[in-house]
Scaffold this motif. Structure first.
Motif, PDB file in Angstrom:
ATOM      1  N   ARG A   1       0.843  -1.208   0.000  1.00 48.47           N
ATOM      2  CA  ARG A   1       0.000   0.000   0.000  1.00 48.47           C
ATOM      3  C   ARG A   1       0.870   1.247   0.000  1.00 48.47           C
ATOM      4  NH1 ARG A   1      -3.298  -2.365   5.036  1.00 48.47           N
ATOM      5  NH2 ARG A   1      -4.793  -3.709   3.978  1.00 48.47           N
ATOM      6  N   GLN A   2       1.930   1.224   0.817  1.00 47.71           N
ATOM      7  CA  GLN A   2       2.772   2.418   0.924  1.00 47.71           C
ATOM      8  C   GLN A   2       3.634   2.608  -0.331  1.00 47.71           C
ATOM      9  OE1 GLN A   2       4.517   1.635   4.783  1.00 47.71           O
ATOM     10  NE2 GLN A   2       2.798   2.549   5.870  1.00 47.71           N
ATOM     11  N   GLU A   3       4.270   1.506  -0.800  1.00 48.32           N
ATOM     12  CA  GLU A   3       5.140   1.573  -1.991  1.00 48.32           C
ATOM     13  C   GLU A   3       4.360   2.045  -3.220  1.00 48.32           C
ATOM     14  OE1 GLU A   3       8.373  -0.032  -3.144  1.00 48.32           O
ATOM     15  OE2 GLU A   3       9.041   0.517  -1.118  1.00 48.32           O
ATOM     16  N   MET A   4       3.133   1.532  -3.363  1.00 54.00           N
ATOM     17  CA  MET A   4       2.351   1.838  -4.567  1.00 54.00           C
ATOM     18  C   MET A   4       1.469   3.075  -4.355  1.00 54.00           C
ATOM     19  SD  MET A   4       3.336  -0.795  -6.428  1.00 54.00           S
ATOM     20  CE  MET A   4       2.211  -0.712  -7.796  1.00 54.00           C
ATOM     21  N   LYS A   5       1.658   3.719  -3.211  1.00 54.72           N
ATOM     22  CA  LYS A   5       0.887   4.934  -2.887  1.00 54.72           C
ATOM     23  C   LYS A   5      -0.624   4.725  -3.041  1.00 54.72           C
ATOM     24  CE  LYS A   5       4.617   8.186  -3.791  1.00 54.72           C
ATOM     25  NZ  LYS A   5       5.667   7.151  -3.988  1.00 54.72           N
ATOM     26  N   MET A   6      -1.097   3.560  -2.560  1.00 57.71           N
ATOM     27  CA  MET A   6      -2.536   3.284  -2.595  1.00 57.71           C
ATOM     28  C   MET A   6      -3.146   3.950  -1.369  1.00 57.71           C
ATOM     29  SD  MET A   6      -2.265  -0.709  -3.616  1.00 57.71           S
ATOM     30  CE  MET A   6      -1.757  -1.243  -5.255  1.00 57.71           C
TER      31      MET A   6
ATOM     32  N   ARG B   1     -10.771   4.646   4.561  1.00 56.77           N
ATOM     33  CA  ARG B   1      -9.669   4.659   5.523  1.00 56.77           C
ATOM     34  C   ARG B   1      -8.399   5.195   4.867  1.00 56.77           C
ATOM     35  NH1 ARG B   1      -6.701  -1.087   6.716  1.00 56.77           N
ATOM     36  NH2 ARG B   1      -5.044  -0.356   8.070  1.00 56.77           N
ATOM     37  N   GLU B   2      -7.742   6.140   5.550  1.00 52.94           N
ATOM     38  CA  GLU B   2      -6.446   6.631   5.046  1.00 52.94           C
ATOM     39  C   GLU B   2      -5.446   5.486   5.177  1.00 52.94           C
ATOM     40  OE1 GLU B   2      -3.137   8.442   3.730  1.00 52.94           O
ATOM     41  OE2 GLU B   2      -3.156   7.468   5.690  1.00 52.94           O
ATOM     42  N   ASN B   3      -4.683   5.269   4.115  1.00 52.82           N
ATOM     43  CA  ASN B   3      -3.929   4.025   4.002  1.00 52.82           C
ATOM     44  C   ASN B   3      -2.416   4.181   4.050  1.00 52.82           C
ATOM     45  OD1 ASN B   3      -4.615   1.352   3.771  1.00 52.82           O
ATOM     46  ND2 ASN B   3      -4.728   1.322   1.540  1.00 52.82           N
ATOM     47  N   THR B   4      -1.918   5.392   4.142  1.00 49.97           N
ATOM     48  CA  THR B   4      -0.460   5.550   3.975  1.00 49.97           C
ATOM     49  C   THR B   4       0.254   6.111   5.197  1.00 49.97           C
ATOM     50  OG1 THR B   4      -0.699   7.789   3.078  1.00 49.97           O
ATOM     51  CG2 THR B   4      -0.702   5.973   1.487  1.00 49.97           C
ATOM     52  N   GLU B   5      -0.502   6.670   6.158  1.00 54.47           N
ATOM     53  CA  GLU B   5       0.222   7.274   7.287  1.00 54.47           C
ATOM     54  C   GLU B   5      -0.460   6.905   8.601  1.00 54.47           C
ATOM     55  OE1 GLU B   5       0.384  11.488   6.240  1.00 54.47           O
ATOM     56  OE2 GLU B   5      -1.577  11.804   7.120  1.00 54.47           O
ATOM     57  N   GLY B   6      -0.624   7.854   9.520  1.00 49.11           N
ATOM     58  CA  GLY B   6      -1.231   7.531  10.807  1.00 49.11           C
ATOM     59  C   GLY B   6      -0.329   6.611  11.616  1.00 49.11           C
TER      60      GLY B   6
END
Ligand code: NAI
Ligand code: MG
Length: 333
Positions: free
Chosen positions: A87-92, A118-123
């Motif tokens: 999710r993070q690598e592909m910026k999904m 749902r926000e998927n890259t941070e938090g």
């Protein structure tokens, strides 16, 4: 039946445990829909780690990058190194988790139908942790204006496109004043661009209760990474369990579709897993690709089998195997 005009390359990552079983079941239905899909299989997960020394080989990431969409089953203990990393690598950045009542599924209420965005890259899930003294450890939680603006805007756009009348923001801004305070502030800023859509915001703890006491009041929930993860499992519990909840991970030019459940080691290898969550994820992929006719056909077949209720898997109180349920769905196409 649908004859697709477009050719697509689909990355397929079955992963571990029941991931493999529900993937096989899902592909066997897709195979009956006359789609021009070219499946390219990739490895990832616990078994992959044992065999290749890495849970997420570069080659698998390349396959995802070169595909129009990806179907993902489940990873086991390596889930954080696999799915969170993808999710993070592909910026999904957007994780969509629909919670919906289907017939004969032990749903606690009728007519539940809401989407968790749902926000998927941070938090919290940047998982930036360290031990800071002998008797403690620290985790950082990151909330940035850009990422939150993007996910909140996505939620409003989703609401508009799907004729939803309200978006609910979920946070804990009374305690996490800086991070969730910012989230709440951005929510009402973005909301100004969508005057036709009603807004409300709740604390996450109250939301956990409202989901049980008045789930029909929710239409679209937008929230940060960890809260979205927790509330979507609660949503699954509301409508009959993890065997029914699909999800989409959407980025600018990449998308991955997976059930919300994990590898379920307690039932893996027993031909018992409910494949419907994986199948509904594939249906979300079909809609993402614009293959709406195939999506409707597949969706209606699942609905028919659930309505008949004589071929349900054990999580839904039946005694059918994964294969029997799948064959029943194929019959109804
Ligand atoms: P889980 O989702 O695998 O299972 C939780 C419970 O729900 C189990 O009792 C299981 O049997 C049941 N269940 C789940 N999916 C089902 C299905 N399709 N049909 C029937 N019953 C189903 O979560 P758990 O047990 O917390 O984690 C197991 C493993 O999965 C762990 O190693 C975890 O790291 C991993 N995991 C991976 C995820 C991913 O790849 N996206 C997400 C969640 C967990
Ligand atoms: Mg989860």
């Amino acid at each position: 039946m649908n004859t697709s005009k477009n050719n697509y390359q689909i990355a397929v990552i079955p992963g571990d445990g029941i991931g493999k079983e529900v993937m096989e079941a899902t592909i066997s239905v897709l195979d009956k829909l006359n789609l021009n899909f070219n499946y390219v299989y990739g490895e990832a997960g616990d078994e992959c780690l044992k065999e290749n020394g890495t849970a997420l080989p570069e080659k698998t990431l390349e396959i995802i990058k070169n595909s129009d969409a990806c179907l993902f089953g489940a990873a086991g203990e390596t889930a954080a190194d696999v799915i969170v990393k993808i999710r993070q690598e592909m910026k999904m950045f957007a994780n969509l988790r629909p919670v919906k009542t289907y017939p004969n599924t032990n749903s606690l209420f009728d007519n539940i139908d809401f989407m968790i965005v749902r926000e998927n890259t941070e938090g919290m899930y940047i998982a930036d942790e360290e031990s800071y003294t002998d008797d403690g450890a620290i985790a950082r939680r990151i909330i940035t204006k850009n990422a939150e603006k993007r996910i909140i805007d996505y939620a409003f756009k989703y609401a508009k496109k799907n004729n939803k009348s309200k978006v609910t923001a979920v946070h804990k801004a009374n305690v996490l004043k800086k991070t969730d305070g910012l989230f709440k502030e951005i929510f009402y800023e973005v909301a100004k661009n969508y005057p036709e859509i009603a807004t409300e915001d709740f604390y996450v703890d109250a939301t956990a209760m409202y989901l049980i006491t008045q789930p029909q009041n929710f239409e679209v929930i937008v929230t940060t990474n960890l809260f979205g993860d927790i509330l979507s499992d609660e949503g699954a519990g509301l409508v009959g369990g993890l065997g029914l909840i699909p999800s989409a991970n959407i980025g600018e030019d990449a998308a991955l579709f997976e059930p919300v459940h994990g590898s379920a080691p307690d039932i893996a290898g027993q031909n018992k897993a409910n494949p419907i969550a994986m199948m509904l994820s594939a249906i979300m992929m079909l809609r993402y690709l614009g293959e709406n006719e195939a999506a409707d056909t597949f969706d209606n077949a699942i609905l028919n089998v659930l309505s008949d209720a004589d071929k349900l898997t054990s999580d839904l109180g039946g005694s059918a195997t994964t294969l029997e349920l799948t064959n029943e769905i194929i019959k109804k196409l």
